[in-house]
Design a protein around this motif. Structure first.
Motif: not given
Lengths: 147, 87
Positions: A65-73, A17-32, A39-41
């Motif tokens: 999974a953790i977002v879903a746990l906070f939402q009790r899903d 899909r054209g994403y580098s390792h670094e891009e994926v990890e930095h985007i993940y860091a924002l999600g975290r 900010n669950l949404r």
């Protein structure tokens, strides 16, 4: 328990899909960061997007999974944690998230089975990560107080 | 003041420690240098979504496009907002 991306492994399919390792990890860091700040949404949008472009990247599924746990899903949490476990078999983190999900679903038998698997992994691998052990002991206490 | 019994189980386990299970990977500080490439990717995706709408592509393909587009928009919003405003 290794959840880092490795080129050439099945986890590297995101390269299609054209994403580098670094891009994926930095985007993940924002999600975290979104998740840690409550900010669950926004966290969910980031993790869902990552799961779609990098299905075998365990941290995104763990975050979802953790977002879903906070939402009790709890069904959604169990599904996401299972996906993380499939991508990284033996992952103690994924196993612990499944345990929490099973607690939410009031399935203490399954929770106990997974807790036993966690104990075996911790003992065989001699794990000493204090965060991981803390969560394990917390969930074990919860399990014992229920049975 | 009412006191809860000490041994009453909570509804769910305390959640904060669970967050510590997430691996510490990447850095949001390193997103900014990637902004132009992420913006370009976001633009291409928007075009792909428009094409998918025209061609009536399978729902799953369109859903994945939308999911990725929403993720990139969220990243760009966080980076400053200006990049995606007015679209």
């Amino acid at each position: 328990m290794t959840s880092e991306l490795k080129a050439g492994s099945p986890q590297s399919d995101f390269l299609k899909r054209g994403y580098s390792h670094e891009e994926v990890e930095h985007i993940y860091a924002l999600g975290r960061l979104y998740l840690e700040s409550g900010n669950l949404r926004q966290a969910s949008i980031i993790f869902d997007g990552l799961i779609d472009i990098v299905p075998h990247y365990p941290p995104a599924s763990q975050g979802r999974a953790i977002v879903a746990l906070f939402q009790r899903d709890y069904e959604g949490a169990a599904e996401a944690a299972q996906r993380a476990l499939s991508a990284d078999p033996g992952s103690v983190e994924a196993l612990l998230l499944i345990v929490v999900s099973q607690f939410g679903l009031n399935d203490y038998n399954s929770a106990g089975t997974y807790l036993g698997e966690v104990r075996d992994t911790i003992e065989s691998a001699n794990l000493s990560d204090k965060h991981l052990l803390r969560v394990y002991r917390m969930l074990l206490a919860r399990y014992r107080s229920r049975t | 003041m009412a006191h809860k019994p000490l041994f009453e189980l909570p509804d769910t386990p305390l959640m904060y420690p669970i967050v510590t299970l997430l691996p510490d990977q990447g850095s949001v500080l390193k997103l900014r240098p990637l902004m132009s490439s992420l913006f370009a990717r976001h633009e291409r995706l928007r075009q792909a979504i428009a094409e998918a709408d025209k061609l009536e592509l399978a729902t799953e393909v369109r859903r994945r496009y939308l999911s990725e587009e929403a993720m990139l928009r969220q990243v760009l919003d966080w980076l400053g907002g200006d990049a995606v405003e007015g679209q």
